[in-house]
Design an enzyme around this catalytic site. Structure first.
Site, short mmCIF file in Angstrom:
data_model
loop_
_atom_site.label_atom_id
_atom_site.label_comp_id
_atom_site.label_asym_id
_atom_site.label_seq_id
_atom_site.Cartn_x
_atom_site.Cartn_y
_atom_site.Cartn_z
N CYS A 284 0.80 -1.24 0.00
CA CYS A 284 0.00 0.00 0.00
C CYS A 284 0.83 1.28 0.00
CB CYS A 284 -0.95 0.00 1.20
SG CYS A 284 -2.28 -1.22 1.07
N ILE A 285 1.60 1.51 1.04
CA ILE A 285 2.21 2.82 1.23
C ILE A 285 3.23 3.18 0.14
CG2 ILE A 285 3.50 4.27 2.85
CD1 ILE A 285 2.24 2.67 5.11
#
Length: 453
Positions: A284-285
């Site tokens: 995600c990040i």
């Protein structure tokens, strides 16, 4: 668990589906049985729904049908009772989608080498669903993506035939919020944001997730729900970039950034602790912020703040290498070329077996490009799995964390601070330790052989 809402469901097919969801008789199909799809499938099955998990990887489906797991924090003892009770079955036969009432898409959304969204998995999945789509089904996308994907990619694919969203089937977006290995916030304890293509789709999706999670949060559209997911991860990316930059600045000043953060977080308002590291990992990040930067270009908007954060975070592995090179020279009089480096931890975060986007892989490449001889130890990841960015590393195996291997290394580089690792053993035997997680201090080791990076 379900919340009381004023429903906008009026059509016969929507009412029938709502009733099946309320009675837990709706058949749930989950496409993609990875770190998002598998825990979701288990949760729905545990709450009494009949769940079919779909995946193109026959190895995964075979293991699940045998009651075994392939993800460390989702043990076989959770899966086996669900399989034995007939509540969970896995399949690679997508023709079975036709028998589902609700279909949830949990497939990967990686970036290309040019940092552009690769929605091939989502698009291919939507095309496959369309082949088997029937009137009255609810389709929910959970994969992280840019605002507009549900409307611009998924809906047109599903409507390629005669069926239409809002009229014949129902379409929604609800971003996944999984945090692998988080023992406090499992899937059921994390609120779900839901945006539907129309009010009926929204209310059906809310009812579905109300059946299994602590709370649902309605959004006015799928695009809004998609923006929520990106905002959450951009928030983390930017703040991690900030502390990574502070780490570099404070190190030059002779100040320990970890001590600064620990002191700052005693303020009961106006501050939230984030911690530096060797780079960002996970699905995600490191990825989600660039989905928004790509989409923003369509509107002629430059996302300078987000891209700067990305530049800082992606520069961290090189900063770590610089610290290692300096420490080797000053402490041991050695060059990096020919030096033996033992990396501790391959996973992108502690206590999980997930190596997606792990900075450890980048560090191995950077070190070996400069002539170092690199081994790694990870008690959870026995061998490096194939990956898009580092296919040449596939198959390498973890070495034993022994006194002999620690003493043989010219430097030990701590990348992931798994609880299962004996860091005091590292402290006792390693000549030089480059610690990117402040783990040695937290383990109570204050030896002069530790350099924070």
């Amino acid at each position: 668990m379900a919340q009381k809402r004023n429903s906008t469901v009026t059509s016969k097919s929507a009412k029938l589906l709502m009733a099946r969801i309320a009675a837990r008789k709706a058949k749930i199909g989950i496409i993609g049985l990875g770190y998002v799809g598998l825990p979701l499938a288990c949760l729905f099955a545990e709450k009494g729904f009949a769940v079919t998990g779909f995946d193109v990887d026959a190895g995964k489906t075979d293991k699940l049908n045998a009651g075994r797991s392939y993800i460390r924090h989702i043990p076989g003892r959770r899966i086996a009772p669900l399989v034995n009770a007939g509540k969970l079955v896995a399949s690679a036969d997508f023709r079975r989608l036709k028998a589902m009432d609700c279909i949830i898409i949990c497939v990967p959304t990686p970036l290309s080498k040019q940092r552009e969204p690769d929605l091939s998995f989502v698009a291919d999945t939507a095309i496959e669903i369309a082949r088997h789509l029937k009137t009255g089904q609810l389709v929910v996308l959970e994969s992280s993506t840019y605002p507009g994907t549900t409307d611009e990619v998924v809906r047109p694919a599903l409507e390629a035939g005669k069926l239409r969203s809002r009229r014949d089937f129902f379409l929604a977006y609800s971003p996944e919020r999984e945090d692998p290995g988080n023992e406090t916030y499992g899937t059921a304890a994390i609120p779900k944001v839901v945006g539907g293509d129309g009010e009926a789709a929204r209310d059906l999706a809310l009812a579905l997730y109300d059946s299994v999670v602590v709370k649902t949060v309605p959004a006015t559209s799928p695009a809004t729900a998609e923006a929520v997911k990106l905002t959450e991860n951009i928030f983390r990316s930017v703040n991690i970039a900030l502390v990574n930059e502070l780490k570099v600045i404070f190190d030059a000043m002779g100040i320990d950034v970890w001590e600064v953060i620990d002191a700052a977080k005693t303020k009961p308002f106006g501050f939230m602790p984030f911690y530096p590291g060797p780079g960002l990992g996970g699905h995600c990040i490191p990825i989600d912020p660039f989905y928004l930067t790509w989409k923003a270009r369509e509107f002629g908007i430059a996302t300078r703040f987000i891209e700067l954060a990305g530049e800082i975070n992606t520069a961290m592995p090189r900063y770590v290498i610089d610290r290692l090179v300096t420490a080797l020279s000053e402490r041991a009089g050695k060059a990096l070329k020919g030096a033996r480096i033992l990396i501790i931890g391959l996973a992108y975060k502690k206590n999980v077996d997930d190596m997606r986007e792990s900075p450890a892989l980048t560090l191995i490449d950077l070190l070996e490009a400069q002539g170092a001889k690199v081994d790694y130890h990870d008690p959870i990841i026995a061998a490096i799995k194939p990956s898009r960015e580092h296919p040449h590393l596939a198959g390498r195996r973890s070495v034993k964390l022994s006194a002999a291997n620690l003493k043989r290394a010219d430097a030990v580089l701590i990348v992931t601070d798994h609880d299962a690792i004996d860091f005091k053993e590292i402290g006792r035997n390693a000549k030089l330790i480059i610690d990117t997680r402040n783990k040695m201090a937290r383990a109570g080791w204050r030896g002069r052989n530790v350099i924070k990076a």
